[in-house]
Design an enzyme around this catalytic site. Structure first.
Site, short mmCIF file in Angstrom:
data_model
loop_
_atom_site.label_atom_id
_atom_site.label_comp_id
_atom_site.label_asym_id
_atom_site.label_seq_id
_atom_site.Cartn_x
_atom_site.Cartn_y
_atom_site.Cartn_z
N SER A 136 0.82 -1.24 0.12
CA SER A 136 0.02 -0.16 -0.14
C SER A 136 0.78 1.15 -0.03
CB SER A 136 -0.85 0.02 1.14
OG SER A 136 -1.95 1.07 0.98
N HIS B 115 15.95 20.60 16.53
CA HIS B 115 15.77 19.32 16.87
C HIS B 115 15.29 18.29 15.54
CE1 HIS B 115 13.23 16.18 18.74
NE2 HIS B 115 12.26 16.55 18.05
N SER C 75 13.90 14.57 14.30
CA SER C 75 13.08 13.33 14.81
C SER C 75 12.41 12.82 13.61
CB SER C 75 11.87 13.60 15.94
OG SER C 75 11.10 12.51 15.99
N SER D 176 11.74 4.81 17.01
CA SER D 176 11.81 6.15 17.18
C SER D 176 13.50 6.40 17.13
CB SER D 176 11.46 6.24 18.56
OG SER D 176 11.72 7.86 18.96
N ASP E 232 17.07 7.53 22.35
CA ASP E 232 16.55 6.45 21.48
C ASP E 232 17.93 5.98 20.69
OD1 ASP E 232 13.85 6.93 21.47
OD2 ASP E 232 13.87 8.62 20.51
#
Length: 365
Positions: free
Chosen positions: A191, A227, A229, A237, A279
């Site tokens: 998908s 930052h 992420s 993460s 992380d």
């Protein structure tokens, strides 16, 4: 995904900049000299169907803005100079690569209807990567444990002016955001998911400069709180916070930037499943402590190079080569080749070879 203790610092810092200032008298239009200089700048980016009256209206609309908008116009016009060209040459007659971009940014940041490009904005419909990093997805039990080698890669990067002239006529505060995405667009069986999306908000304090060092002109210096992420949780993460410095130099048709950083420490937590823990505690070993970028402009073609290294004996890091060339007045072709660690955050500790071909909408200069 965590932002650690950075947001409170940012809010306190930003709040102190918005003290009340006495109002200035309303101004309805530019002087003849200012209008002529504004038109010289605006005509370089105007659409083919834009009339002179339309350009005049744009310039006067900016003049009717608040004091910070008018100050941005004033600085842009002053940078261009009375003849509109002399400021774009060095002593040897070579064009200053970044002068025009900085001038255009100075004018555009006065317009609240525009977002200023930050890094390159590009779309690579074909991005091929060998030796796929499927281990994190397999550990997390997602369908991306199976991937295609060819995907779509794109980047969106913009900034907006928050405060101008913090230190007299210099020191401009921006907020920036960069989105870098890897999309399995050709994999119908699962998908067509986005394999990885990296979000990078930044607070940037920027200083325009004109120092000459060993024959190079230092045109820009920036201090940033960054930052980065991938917006995931659990085993997928990845994030880190940094304080960065960026210094940009140019000489003739060559420009380079030196971008070192310090990683803001995070707590270790109580193990890999603790959402308050780090992380990726070893990310600096792969992503390094600095980035060195360079670009060379010749006959409207731009060759760029990025080097990232940790200056350790294991010699991890990355190298990226780029080549852009004109296609139309608004789009340039773009070829990108990457080798090393950190092609994306999920791949920070995985050695990657990738090549992509597509277009860039906003180039380096």
């Amino acid at each position: 995904m965590r932002l650690s203790h950075v947001p409170l610092c940012l809010l306190i810092f930003c709040a102190s900049l918005f003290a009340d200032e006495p109002p200035e008298p309303d101004r309805t239009e530019l002087s003849k000299e200012e209008m002529d200089q504004c038109l010289r700048i605006a005509v370089t980016v105007a659409g083919k169907d834009m009339s002179i009256e339309g350009l005049r209206d744009v310039c006067n609309t900016l003049a009717r803005g608040d004091s910070s908008e008018r100050e941005a116009i004033s600085q842009a016009l002053a940078a261009i100079g009375n003849d509109g060209t002399e400021q774009d040459k060095d002593a040897s007659g070579n064009s200053h690569l970044l002068e025009r971009r900085l001038n255009m940014e100075a004018l555009n940041r006065a317009n609240r209807f525009l977002l200023t490009p930050h890094k390159r904005n590009y779309l690579l419909p074909v991005s091929y990567q060998e030796n796929r990093n499927t281990a994190p997805y397999a550990d997390a039990g997602t369908s991306l444990a199976s991937q295609q080698s060819t995907e779509v890669e794109f980047q969106l990067s913009v900034k907006i002016l928050i405060r101008e002239g913090i230190f007299g006529d210099n020191g401009h505060l921006y907020m920036a955001y960069t989105n870098h995405s890897l999309w399995q667009a050709y994999y119908r069986d699962i998908s067509r998911p986005f394999r990885e999306t990296n979000h990078q908000p930044e607070l940037i304090l920027s200083f325009v400069n004109d120092w000459n060092i060993f024959g190079f002109r230092n045109v820009l210096n920036e201090v940033m709180i960054t930052h980065q992420s991938n917006g995931q949780s659990g085993d997928l993460s990845r994030s880190w916070d940094r304080i960065m410095v960026n210094s940009v130099f140019e000489r003739g048709s060559f420009a380079f930037a030196f971008n070192p950083w310090y990683r803001i420490p995070e707590s270790e937590g109580d193990g890999p499943d603790d959402p308050t823990g780090d992380d990726n505690p070893d990310i600096h070993k792969y992503m390094g402590n600095f980035e060195l970028s360079a670009a060379w402009h010749r006959k409207d073609n731009i060759v760029s190079l990025m080097l990232r290294n940790n200056l350790r004996s294991d010699n991890r890091g990355a190298v990226e080569l780029g080549y852009s060339f004109p296609v139309s007045s608004t789009v340039r072709g773009y070829l990108k080749v990457f080798n090393g660690y950190g092609h994306s955050l999920i791949d920070y500790d995985h050695h990657t070879n990738a090549i992509g071909l597509g277009i860039t909408f906003t180039d380096l200069f």
